[in-house]
Design a protein around this motif. Structure first.
Motif, PDB file in Angstrom:
ATOM      1  N   THR A   1     -24.953  -5.089 -33.134  1.00  0.00           N
ATOM      2  CA  THR A   1     -23.968  -4.855 -32.089  1.00  0.00           C
ATOM      3  C   THR A   1     -24.038  -3.404 -31.629  1.00  0.00           C
ATOM      4  O   THR A   1     -23.737  -2.498 -32.395  1.00  0.00           O
ATOM      5  N   PRO A   2     -24.433  -3.177 -30.376  1.00  0.00           N
ATOM      6  CA  PRO A   2     -24.457  -1.790 -29.904  1.00  0.00           C
ATOM      7  C   PRO A   2     -23.033  -1.273 -29.782  1.00  0.00           C
ATOM      8  O   PRO A   2     -22.094  -2.065 -29.665  1.00  0.00           O
ATOM      9  N   LEU A   3     -22.873   0.033 -29.834  1.00  0.00           N
ATOM     10  CA  LEU A   3     -21.527   0.585 -29.719  1.00  0.00           C
ATOM     11  C   LEU A   3     -21.021   0.405 -28.294  1.00  0.00           C
ATOM     12  O   LEU A   3     -21.778   0.510 -27.341  1.00  0.00           O
ATOM     13  N   LEU A   4     -19.746   0.134 -28.187  1.00  0.00           N
ATOM     14  CA  LEU A   4     -19.169  -0.060 -26.855  1.00  0.00           C
ATOM     15  C   LEU A   4     -18.746   1.290 -26.294  1.00  0.00           C
ATOM     16  O   LEU A   4     -18.084   2.076 -26.970  1.00  0.00           O
ATOM     17  N   VAL A   5     -19.118   1.537 -25.048  1.00  0.00           N
ATOM     18  CA  VAL A   5     -18.762   2.808 -24.416  1.00  0.00           C
ATOM     19  C   VAL A   5     -17.285   2.772 -23.990  1.00  0.00           C
ATOM     20  O   VAL A   5     -16.739   1.708 -23.704  1.00  0.00           O
ATOM     21  N   GLY A   6     -16.672   3.935 -23.950  1.00  0.00           N
ATOM     22  CA  GLY A   6     -15.263   4.024 -23.547  1.00  0.00           C
ATOM     23  C   GLY A   6     -15.100   4.125 -22.040  1.00  0.00           C
ATOM     24  O   GLY A   6     -16.098   4.172 -21.301  1.00  0.00           O
ATOM     25  N   ILE A   7     -13.851   4.202 -21.575  1.00  0.00           N
ATOM     26  CA  ILE A   7     -13.618   4.227 -20.123  1.00  0.00           C
ATOM     27  C   ILE A   7     -14.083   5.538 -19.482  1.00  0.00           C
ATOM     28  O   ILE A   7     -14.208   5.615 -18.266  1.00  0.00           O
ATOM     29  N   ASP A   8     -14.373   6.554 -20.303  1.00  0.00           N
ATOM     30  CA  ASP A   8     -14.927   7.798 -19.753  1.00  0.00           C
ATOM     31  C   ASP A   8     -16.425   7.644 -19.468  1.00  0.00           C
ATOM     32  O   ASP A   8     -17.054   8.526 -18.884  1.00  0.00           O
ATOM     33  N   GLY A   9     -16.998   6.526 -19.924  1.00  0.00           N
ATOM     34  CA  GLY A   9     -18.416   6.270 -19.671  1.00  0.00           C
ATOM     35  C   GLY A   9     -19.328   7.186 -20.467  1.00  0.00           C
ATOM     36  O   GLY A   9     -20.542   7.218 -20.238  1.00  0.00           O
ATOM     37  N   GLU A  10     -18.766   7.949 -21.406  1.00  0.00           N
ATOM     38  CA  GLU A  10     -19.584   8.916 -22.125  1.00  0.00           C
ATOM     39  C   GLU A  10     -19.671   8.653 -23.618  1.00  0.00           C
ATOM     40  O   GLU A  10     -20.747   8.533 -24.180  1.00  0.00           O
ATOM     41  N   ARG A  11     -18.503   8.553 -24.258  1.00  0.00           N
ATOM     42  CA  ARG A  11     -18.503   8.405 -25.711  1.00  0.00           C
ATOM     43  C   ARG A  11     -18.148   6.987 -26.117  1.00  0.00           C
ATOM     44  O   ARG A  11     -17.669   6.206 -25.292  1.00  0.00           O
ATOM     45  N   LYS A  12     -18.381   6.678 -27.394  1.00  0.00           N
ATOM     46  CA  LYS A  12     -18.044   5.323 -27.837  1.00  0.00           C
ATOM     47  C   LYS A  12     -16.530   5.123 -27.738  1.00  0.00           C
ATOM     48  O   LYS A  12     -15.760   6.084 -27.880  1.00  0.00           O
ATOM     49  N   MET A  13     -16.129   3.885 -27.469  1.00  0.00           N
ATOM     50  CA  MET A  13     -14.707   3.626 -27.287  1.00  0.00           C
ATOM     51  C   MET A  13     -13.948   3.876 -28.582  1.00  0.00           C
ATOM     52  O   MET A  13     -14.323   3.357 -29.638  1.00  0.00           O
ATOM     53  N   GLY A  14     -12.894   4.669 -28.514  1.00  0.00           N
ATOM     54  CA  GLY A  14     -12.120   4.954 -29.721  1.00  0.00           C
ATOM     55  C   GLY A  14     -10.781   5.554 -29.352  1.00  0.00           C
ATOM     56  O   GLY A  14     -10.658   6.253 -28.346  1.00  0.00           O
ATOM     57  N   LYS A  15      -9.803   5.257 -30.196  1.00  0.00           N
ATOM     58  CA  LYS A  15      -8.462   5.786 -29.947  1.00  0.00           C
ATOM     59  C   LYS A  15      -8.472   7.310 -29.974  1.00  0.00           C
ATOM     60  O   LYS A  15      -7.787   7.968 -29.199  1.00  0.00           O
ATOM     61  N   SER A  16      -9.307   7.875 -30.863  1.00  0.00           N
ATOM     62  CA  SER A  16      -9.282   9.332 -31.003  1.00  0.00           C
ATOM     63  C   SER A  16      -9.805  10.029 -29.742  1.00  0.00           C
ATOM     64  O   SER A  16      -9.498  11.186 -29.508  1.00  0.00           O
TER      65      SER A  16
END
Ligand code: TRP
Length: 338
Positions: free
Chosen positions: A186-201
């Motif tokens: 499973t590749p990491l899912l990108v966040g809504i910033d389109g840059e980093r992996k999706m994460g609460k932090s």
């Protein structure tokens, strides 16, 4: 005796679930639970959630939502188990036995501990002890396979090492030595910033079960480039499409892919609207179930009772074996009189 392989994993209840968790951990575990060739024990690791002293009250807030999430999303409770770590005191007992055969040096090599301290977490004894508790989670249930992300691989090696040390110390086998199944597919899912992996932090996540309004707000924030309404757009490099792929049906994916590639009359605003519609299609009913269970926790606990009975029975058998191996009394323990 069942020949099904036993799979166990733990989830720390320290946050509300988001799409990144769904894609990386929740969905694969639900799929395992639907596959009859294995037995899944899914544990809400609330004791592990206590190792951040500043946020020690987090597990009390997030345990129920975390259990409700799995039930609402269709975790198959028959033949598997969903339970809370702190409901099985045998885990704590075995962790003591394991700690008595584990060198301090082993724990000092733990990457997760070193990283946590480097990131400012207070180095409490609990944080240091974390790998022993985790090894006990695994060994207390005769686990065959532990599916985890790469960051947890060392902890599974530790669990095997601790089982071996225990066997060497008592002169016989007692625990099942587990194997890790490192998730590399499973590749990491990108966040809504389109840059980093999706994460609460990073605050770039899309919560699974927030209100429609809140989801809409997050989706509007998904990063786009400056392509105009009629320009062809590249789905592969567009965060909207990348995130969409993590939950949308194949037909919905095909639709957005074609519309974007073609471009004409399909701007990012349209893509975001399609995103929201499909999000509601996929998670709308589950959100209602989730809210129901969170608000009717007695009912949820009742549904989980067979799970607790099952894991208690396994844990008791294994713990009796450990006591026997150590020559400790068994008949004097009231909790063991089932
Ligand atoms: N340490 C794991 C994590 O942070 C959670 C966990 C606790 C776990 N106990 C476990 C994972 C047992 C696998 C098996 O993600």
């Amino acid at each position: 005796m069942s020949q099904r392989k036993r799979i166990l994993t733990g989830i720390k209840p320290t946050d509300l679930p988001h799409l990144g968790n769904y894609f990386g951990a929740i969905k694969p575990m639900i799929e395992h639970s639907l596959d009859k060739s294995s037995e899944v024990l899914l544990m809400c690791a609330d004791w592990h959630g206590l190792t951040d002293k500043k946020n020690i009250l987090q597990p009390s807030k997030y345990t129920l939502p975390s259990l409700a999430t799995y039930v609402a999303l269709g975790f198959n409770l028959s033949n598997n188990a969903l339970f809370c770590q702190s409901s099985v005191p045998q885990i704590m007992e075995n962790s003591w036995y394991l700690s008595c055969v584990s060198g301090v040096g082993l724990l000092e090599r733990a990457h997760a501990y070193k990283d946590a301290v480097a990131n400012g977490k207070e180095p409490t004894c609990g944080l240091f002890y974390y790998p022993i508790l985790m090894a006990s989670d695994i060994l207390t249930f005769d686990t065959d396979i532990v599916p985890v992300g790469k960051d947890q691989a060392q902890h599974i090696e530790f669990a095997s090492d601790m089982a071996k040390s225990f066997h060497a110390a008592v002169g016989k086998k007692c625990y099942v030595e587990p194997k890790a199944k490192i998730n590399t597919d499973t590749p990491l899912l990108v966040g809504i910033d389109g840059e980093r992996k999706m994460g609460k932090s990073y605050n770039n996540h899309i919560p699974l079960f927030a209100s429609k309004k809140e989801i809409e707000k997050r989706v509007k924030e998904i990063k786009t480039d400056s392509k105009g309404l009629d320009d062809p757009k590249n789905p592969a490099s567009s965060p909207i499409f990348q995130i969409f792929q993590s939950f949308a049906s194949p037909e919905a994916q095909k639709h957005m892919f074609e519309k974007m590639t073609n471009g004409v009359g399909y701007g990012y605003g349209h893509a975001k609207k399609d995103f929201l519609d499909e999000f509601e299609n996929v998670f709308g009913v589950q959100r209602e179930k989730y809210e129901y269970y969170v608000n009717n926790s007695e009912e949820l606990w009742k549904m989980l009772e067979p799970s607790l009975n099952k894991v208690t029975e396994i844990a008791t058998t294994v713990t009796k074996r450990a006591r026997e191996a150590l020559g400790l009394p068994i008949n004097q323990v009231k909790a063991f009189v089932l």
